[in-house]
Design an enzyme around this catalytic site. Structure first.
Site, PDB file in Angstrom:
ATOM      1  N   GLU A 150      22.705  -7.429  36.281  1.00  0.00           N
ATOM      2  CA  GLU A 150      22.315  -8.581  37.105  1.00  0.00           C
ATOM      3  C   GLU A 150      22.602  -8.192  38.552  1.00  0.00           C
ATOM      4  O   GLU A 150      23.738  -8.300  39.012  1.00  0.00           O
ATOM      5  CB  GLU A 150      23.111  -9.829  36.694  1.00  0.00           C
ATOM      6  CG  GLU A 150      22.862 -10.276  35.264  1.00  0.00           C
ATOM      7  CD  GLU A 150      21.509 -10.953  35.070  1.00  0.00           C
ATOM      8  OE1 GLU A 150      20.888 -11.368  36.067  1.00  0.00           O
ATOM      9  OE2 GLU A 150      21.063 -11.054  33.921  1.00  0.00           O
ATOM     10  N   CYS A 196      22.952 -14.350  45.327  1.00  0.00           N
ATOM     11  CA  CYS A 196      21.980 -13.301  44.982  1.00  0.00           C
ATOM     12  C   CYS A 196      20.556 -13.816  45.073  1.00  0.00           C
ATOM     13  O   CYS A 196      19.627 -13.043  45.270  1.00  0.00           O
ATOM     14  CB  CYS A 196      22.260 -12.767  43.583  1.00  0.00           C
ATOM     15  SG  CYS A 196      22.197 -14.050  42.323  1.00  0.00           S
TER      16      CYS A 196
END
Ligand code: NAD
Length: 498
Positions: free
Chosen positions: A214, A248
Site C-alpha cells: 500500500e 496518501c
C-alpha cells in the site's frame, strides 16, 4: 509488546498460535474482533490524545480517520463473517458434472503487518481486522515515527486481545529490516513509501511470500471548466489539507483548464479562510508535520513556482501553512515527488486531452480525481487513464469499508478493506470431491485410442451462443413440446366452440 531486537518470541509465538489452530474457529475470530471494537470504544480519548501528541491532530480528525473508520471495518466483518467464510460452490461442465467443486476459504498463516505513521491506528488495525476475519495470526509493526500512538497500541492490544496471536513490535527501520529479513511469514502487508516497498518485495521474494503493498505517489486532480468550482475548491482543500496533507490519497496537484485557474484560486483562498481562519497556525483543526525530516523536505518543495496562498512556516512547531502554488514548471522539484504535506501546486492545461497526456506520462497514481459536470467528459478521462482508485467530484471518499483500496504499478499492489480485505488475507483452496462412477471416469485412463479421443471430443464445450449436439437435441425437444401444447389448446378450443 516487543521492544528492541528480540523479535523471536513474537514471531515464533504467532507461528505457534497459528499452528495450534487457535485462530481458525469462527467464534474465536468474532471474539477477537469484538475485543478490538471494545479496545477502540474504551480508549477513544487516549487514542486521540496520542494522535495529537504525534502530529497535533484534532480530536475530530483523529476520531474520524483512525478510530471511526477502523471501527466500521470491525462492524462490517462481524456482520458478514459467517457469509464470507462459507465455502463457495462452483458450477462446472459436463466432464465434472457429478463431482462436488468448491473453494475453501483458508487463512495464509502468520502475517506481518507494517504500518505507516500518518494514520497509525488505521494502517495497523484495519489490515488486522481482515487478518483476524480470515483466521490468521499477525505480527504488528506500527510506525516508530508516530511513537505515542505506537506505544499506546502496544500497551492496549495485549490487554484486550490474544497477545500470542497478535504480538506488537516497536522498532525503527533497522529493526524492521531485521524483522523482515530474519523471519519467515506467509503474507506481508506493508503501508509506506515506494523505496521501502521495493525492499519489502525483495525480502519477501526470498521465501516467495506474497505481499500487499500500500504505497503512495502523486495523485492528480483534474478540474474541467464546466465543474462546479465552489464545491470543487472546498472538496479539494478538504482532501489536501486534512492531516496537513499527510494523506496518501491527498490530491497532490491540480490540472485545470487555463480559463478557470484564477477563479479556482480565489475560491480556494475563501475556503482556506473558512476552514482555518485568518491564522491557520492558531487553528485547532490544522495539524503539524510529523517530524523535522519531513518538515525540511516539504519546506524544500515550496520554492517551486509562485505562492498565491499561505507559504508561512515555523520550524519550531513543524508548522507549514496551507499553501497553494501556481506557475509551477513541470520539472520543478515539487512535481517530482509525492508532496505529503499541505502544499498544492495548480498547473494549467489547454484542454482535458492535455491533462490526460500529463497523467499518462507519469507513474500510475493511487488515486485520480476528476471534477466536471459532464458525464461524457468524466467517462473519457476514466477510460483513458489508470489509477488505484478514482473519485468523481470529490476526493478521498472511496476509502471506505465497501470498496477495494489499493494501488496499481508504483502506487502498490493488492487491496483490502471490508470483503476485499478478507479475500486478500484468505487463501482460496480449490477442493474437488470425486463422485463420478468409475465407469465414466475410465475414459481418462490409458491406453488411449481413437475411440477414447472421440468420446473426449464429444464432450467439447460450445462457444457462447453456439448449440452443440446436446443443445440441438434439447431445442428439438423444446419445439416438440411447444407444438404438442399448441395442438392441445387448439383442439380444446375447437371442442369448446362446438
Ligand atoms: P514510515 O516512515 O512510517 O514507514 C513505513 C513503515 O515501514 C514503518 O513502520 C517503518 O518502520 C517501516 N520501515 C522503514 N524502513 C524499513 C525497512 N528497511 N524494512 C522494513 N520496514 C521498514 O512511513 P513513510 O514511508 O514515510 O510513509 C509515507 C508513505 O506512505 C507515503 O508515500 C504515503 O503515500 C504512503 N502511504 C500509503 C498508504 C496507502 O494505504 N496506500 C497509506 C498511508 C501512507
Amino acid at each position: 509488546m516487543v521492544n528492541g531486537k528480540d523479535f523471536t518470541s513474537a514471531v515464533e509465538g504467532a507461528r505457534k498460535a497459528f499452528n495450534s489452530g487457535k485462530t481458525k474457529p469462527i467464534e474465536f475470530r468474532k471474539q477477537q474482533l469484538t475485543a478490538l471494537a471494545k479496545l477502540l470504544d474504551d480508549n477513544e480519548d487516549a487514542l486521540c490524545k496520542a494522535l495529537h501528541k504525534d502530529m497535533g491532530r484534532s480530536d475530530f480528525e483523529g476520531y474520524l480517520c483512525d478510530i471511526h473508520v477502523t471501527r466500521n471495518e470491525v462492524i462490517l466483518a462481524l456482520n458478514n463473517i459467517d457469509e464470507w467464510v462459507k465455502p463457495e460452490k462452483i458450477k462446472s461442465d459436463l466432464m465434472n458434472a457429478m463431482a462436488n467443486l468448491s473453494v475453501r476459504k483458508e487463512p495464509y498463516g502468520v502475517c506481518l503487518i507494517i504500518g505507516a505513521w500518518n494514520f497509525p491506528i488505521l494502517l495497523v488495525l484495519a489490515p488486522l481486522v481482515a487478518a483476524i476475519a480470515a483466521g490468521n495470526s499477525a505480527v504488528l509493526k506500527p510506525s516508530e515515527s508516530s511513537r505515542h500512538t505506537a506505544d499506546l497500541l502496544a500497551e492496549l492490544i495485549p490487554k484486550y486481545m490474544s497477545k500470542e496471536c497478535y504480538p506488537v513490535v516497536i522498532t525503527g527501520p533497522e529493526g524492521s529490516a531485521q524483522l523482515l529479513n530474519e523471519f519467515r511469514y506467509d503474507l506481508i502487508l506493508y503501508t509506506g513509501g515506494i523505496a521501502v516497498g521495493k525492499l519489502i518485495m525483495a525480502a519477501a521474494a526470498r521465501n516467495l511470500t506474497p505481499v500487499v503493498l500500500e504505497l503512495g505517489g502523486k495523485n492528480p486532480c483534474i478540474v474541467a471548466k464546466d465543474a462546479d468550482l465552489k464545491k470543487s475548491a472546498e472538496r479539494i482543500c478538504f482532501g489536501r489539507f486534512m492531516n496537513a496533507g499527510q494523506v496518501c490519497l491527498s490530491p497532490d496537484y491540480v490540472l485545470c483548464e487555463e480559463e478557470i485557474r484564477d477563479e479556482l484560486v480565489e475560491l480556494m483562498r475563501t475556503t482556506v479562510k473558512k476552514f482555518f481562519g485568518d491564522d491557520p497556525k492558531s487553528s485547532k483543526s490544522f495539524p503539524r508535520i510529523i517530524n523535522s525530516r519531513h518538515f525540511s523536505r516539504v519546506r524544500g518543495l515550496m520554492s517551486s513556482g509562485k505562492t498565491v496562498i499561505g507559504g508561512e512556516v515555523d520550524e519550531s512547531q513543524k508548522y507549514i501553512a496551507p499553501t497553494i502554488l501556481v506557475d509551477v514548471p513541470e520539472d520543478a522539484p515539487v512535481m517530482q515527488e509525492e508532496i505529503f504535506g499541505p502544499v498544492l501546486p495548480i498547473l494549467t492545461v489547454k484542454n482535458i486531452g492535455e491533462a490526460i497526456k500529463f497523467v499518462n506520462a507519469r507513474e500510475r497514481p493511487l488515486a485520480l480525481y476528476v471534477y466536471s459536470q459532464t458525464k461524457q467528459l468524466v467517462d473519457h478521462v476514466l477510460h483513458r487513464t489508470s489509477s488505484g482508485g478514482t473519485v468523481i467530484n470529490d476526493c478521498l471518499m472511496h476509502h471506505n469499508q465497501f470498496q477495494p483500496f489499493g494501488g496499481i504499478g508504483h502506487s502498490g499492489m493488492g487491496n483490502y478493506h471490508g470483503k476485499y480485505g478478507f479475500d486478500t488475507f484468505t487463501h482460496k483452496r480449490a477442493c474437488y470431491e470425486q463422485k463420478t462412477p468409475n465407469m465414466l471416469l475410465s475414459i481418462r485412463y490409458p491406453p488411449y485410442n481413437q475411440k477414447t479421443l472421440n468420446r473426449l471430443k464429444s464432450m467439447k464445450e460450445n462457444l457462447p451462443g453456439e448449440l452443440g449436439t446436446f443443445g440441438k437435441v434439447m431445442r428439438l425437444i423444446k419445439l416438440a413440446l411447444i407444438g404438442i401444447i399448441i395442438a392441445y389448446l387448439i383442439q380444446n378450443f375447437i371442442e369448446l366452440k362446438n
